[in-house]
Design an enzyme around this catalytic site. Structure first.
Site, PDB file in Angstrom:
ATOM      1  N   TYR A 102     -36.560 -35.839  27.045  1.00  0.00           N
ATOM      2  CA  TYR A 102     -36.860 -37.281  26.852  1.00  0.00           C
ATOM      3  C   TYR A 102     -37.504 -37.762  28.430  1.00  0.00           C
ATOM      4  O   TYR A 102     -37.314 -37.919  29.232  1.00  0.00           O
ATOM      5  CB  TYR A 102     -35.341 -37.535  28.117  1.00  0.00           C
ATOM      6  CG  TYR A 102     -34.206 -37.219  27.180  1.00  0.00           C
ATOM      7  CD1 TYR A 102     -34.230 -38.831  26.588  1.00  0.00           C
ATOM      8  CD2 TYR A 102     -32.984 -36.533  26.824  1.00  0.00           C
ATOM      9  CE1 TYR A 102     -32.862 -39.104  25.086  1.00  0.00           C
ATOM     10  CE2 TYR A 102     -31.746 -37.278  26.059  1.00  0.00           C
ATOM     11  CZ  TYR A 102     -31.865 -38.228  24.956  1.00  0.00           C
ATOM     12  OH  TYR A 102     -31.017 -38.220  24.288  1.00  0.00           O
TER      13      TYR A 102
ATOM     14  N   HIS B 114     -28.046 -39.996  19.753  1.00  0.00           N
ATOM     15  CA  HIS B 114     -29.490 -40.068  19.333  1.00  0.00           C
ATOM     16  C   HIS B 114     -29.497 -40.406  18.691  1.00  0.00           C
ATOM     17  O   HIS B 114     -29.724 -39.315  17.323  1.00  0.00           O
ATOM     18  CB  HIS B 114     -30.298 -39.292  20.260  1.00  0.00           C
ATOM     19  CG  HIS B 114     -31.366 -39.287  20.634  1.00  0.00           C
ATOM     20  ND1 HIS B 114     -32.368 -40.743  21.373  1.00  0.00           N
ATOM     21  CD2 HIS B 114     -33.084 -39.074  19.827  1.00  0.00           C
ATOM     22  CE1 HIS B 114     -33.903 -40.209  21.353  1.00  0.00           C
ATOM     23  NE2 HIS B 114     -33.636 -39.818  20.565  1.00  0.00           N
TER      24      HIS B 114
ATOM     25  N   LYS C 129     -24.360 -35.518  20.185  1.00  0.00           N
ATOM     26  CA  LYS C 129     -24.639 -35.364  21.673  1.00  0.00           C
ATOM     27  C   LYS C 129     -23.408 -34.156  22.360  1.00  0.00           C
ATOM     28  O   LYS C 129     -22.365 -34.593  21.524  1.00  0.00           O
ATOM     29  CB  LYS C 129     -25.002 -36.004  22.866  1.00  0.00           C
ATOM     30  CG  LYS C 129     -26.084 -36.783  22.539  1.00  0.00           C
ATOM     31  CD  LYS C 129     -26.691 -37.796  23.860  1.00  0.00           C
ATOM     32  CE  LYS C 129     -27.772 -38.745  23.191  1.00  0.00           C
ATOM     33  NZ  LYS C 129     -28.012 -40.041  24.381  1.00  0.00           N
TER      34      LYS C 129
ATOM     35  N   GLU D 289     -40.209 -35.987  17.759  1.00  0.00           N
ATOM     36  CA  GLU D 289     -38.879 -35.809  18.333  1.00  0.00           C
ATOM     37  C   GLU D 289     -38.379 -34.824  17.311  1.00  0.00           C
ATOM     38  O   GLU D 289     -37.725 -33.753  17.675  1.00  0.00           O
ATOM     39  CB  GLU D 289     -38.178 -36.649  18.281  1.00  0.00           C
ATOM     40  CG  GLU D 289     -38.166 -37.470  20.127  1.00  0.00           C
ATOM     41  CD  GLU D 289     -37.249 -38.760  19.027  1.00  0.00           C
ATOM     42  OE1 GLU D 289     -37.025 -39.768  20.794  1.00  0.00           O
ATOM     43  OE2 GLU D 289     -36.124 -38.684  19.056  1.00  0.00           O
TER      44      GLU D 289
ATOM     45  N   ASN E 179     -23.218 -40.800  24.626  1.00  0.00           N
ATOM     46  CA  ASN E 179     -23.286 -42.024  23.878  1.00  0.00           C
ATOM     47  C   ASN E 179     -23.199 -41.962  22.245  1.00  0.00           C
ATOM     48  O   ASN E 179     -23.672 -41.914  21.428  1.00  0.00           O
ATOM     49  CB  ASN E 179     -24.405 -43.025  23.507  1.00  0.00           C
ATOM     50  CG  ASN E 179     -25.446 -42.974  24.286  1.00  0.00           C
ATOM     51  OD1 ASN E 179     -25.963 -42.229  24.153  1.00  0.00           O
ATOM     52  ND2 ASN E 179     -26.453 -43.677  24.068  1.00  0.00           N
TER      53      ASN E 179
HETATM   54  P1  CMP Z   1     -30.399 -42.055  24.086  1.00  0.00           P
HETATM   55  O1  CMP Z   1     -30.660 -43.082  23.126  1.00  0.00           O
HETATM   56  O2  CMP Z   1     -30.505 -40.212  23.442  1.00  0.00           O
HETATM   57  O3  CMP Z   1     -31.723 -42.427  24.910  1.00  0.00           O
HETATM   58  C1  CMP Z   1     -31.902 -42.855  26.513  1.00  0.00           C
HETATM   59  C2  CMP Z   1     -30.855 -42.179  26.520  1.00  0.00           C
HETATM   60  O4  CMP Z   1     -30.031 -42.221  28.125  1.00  0.00           O
HETATM   61  C3  CMP Z   1     -29.687 -42.569  26.341  1.00  0.00           C
HETATM   62  O5  CMP Z   1     -29.251 -42.809  24.851  1.00  0.00           O
HETATM   63  C4  CMP Z   1     -28.172 -42.023  26.653  1.00  0.00           C
HETATM   64  O6  CMP Z   1     -27.637 -41.645  26.847  1.00  0.00           O
HETATM   65  C5  CMP Z   1     -29.457 -42.768  28.511  1.00  0.00           C
HETATM   66  N1  CMP Z   1     -29.328 -44.468  28.785  1.00  0.00           N
HETATM   67  C6  CMP Z   1     -29.662 -44.891  28.522  1.00  0.00           C
HETATM   68  N2  CMP Z   1     -29.657 -46.538  29.372  1.00  0.00           N
HETATM   69  C7  CMP Z   1     -28.772 -45.542  29.866  1.00  0.00           C
HETATM   70  C8  CMP Z   1     -28.121 -46.173  31.218  1.00  0.00           C
HETATM   71  N3  CMP Z   1     -28.955 -47.653  32.038  1.00  0.00           N
HETATM   72  N4  CMP Z   1     -27.365 -45.373  32.021  1.00  0.00           N
HETATM   73  C9  CMP Z   1     -27.436 -44.212  32.201  1.00  0.00           C
HETATM   74  N5  CMP Z   1     -27.671 -43.356  30.385  1.00  0.00           N
HETATM   75  C10 CMP Z   1     -28.119 -44.165  30.203  1.00  0.00           C
END
Ligand code: CMP
Length: 142
Positions: free
Chosen positions: A51, A117, A11, A128, A114
């Site tokens: 998403y 992904h 990311k 995906e 985070n």
């Molecule tokens: P990812 O694994 O890419 O899948 C969905 C993404 O949404 C996740 O990682 C985070 O980047 C984001 N995400 C999931 N839960 C939350 C949350 N509670 N608040 C903000 N972002 C979130």
């Protein structure tokens, strides 16, 4: 165990902090191979499409703005049980819950930023991968 393919994204927060090499090292050291890879700057629409399953969630707007804010690395990882293995290497979505030694424990900024992904199941992995790569862009890495 079967050879699988999964979609992985480094990311914006990972690319901006020059973590591409360190993150790839984690995948490679754990037996996953790169079957396709590119650096892309997603448009807001592309991030929203990727998403789409989260479009009703309160974090959708912020997530898709963040994902289209600067370049990401999209890659296909291949190997035995690649989907589950990638998720193990990444750690829990929320870095506060991620196990020691995982990418998110070591590098994530927040639950949203985070760092990586990874696809969560065979069906989503196939969708995906097809979102970013045509079949001619994939190699047999194993
Ligand atoms: P990812 O694994 O890419 O899948 C969905 C993404 O949404 C996740 O990682 C985070 O980047 C984001 N995400 C999931 N839960 C939350 C949350 N509670 N608040 C903000 N972002 C979130």
């Amino acid at each position: 165990m079967a050879i699988e393919r999964t979609l992985s994204i480094i990311k914006p927060d990972g690319v901006k902090r020059n973590l591409i090499g360190k993150i790839l090292q984690r995948f490679e050291e754990n037996g996953l191979k790169v079957a396709a890879m590119k650096l892309v700057h997603l448009s807001k629409k592309e991030a929203e499409g990727f998403y789409a399953v989260h479009r009703e969630r309160p974090f959708f707007e912020s997530l898709t703005t963040m994902m289209s804010s600067s370049p990401v690395v999209v890659q296909v990882l291949e190997g035995e049980s690649a989907i589950a293995k990638n998720r193990e290497i990444m750690g829990a979505t929320n870095p506060a819950n991620a196990s020691e030694g995982t990418i998110r424990k070591d590098f994530a900024v927040s639950i949203e930023e985070n760092t990586v992904h990874g696809s969560d199941a065979p069906e989503t992995a196939a969708q995906e991968i097809a979102y970013f790569f045509s079949s001619t862009e994939l190699v047999n890495a194993s």
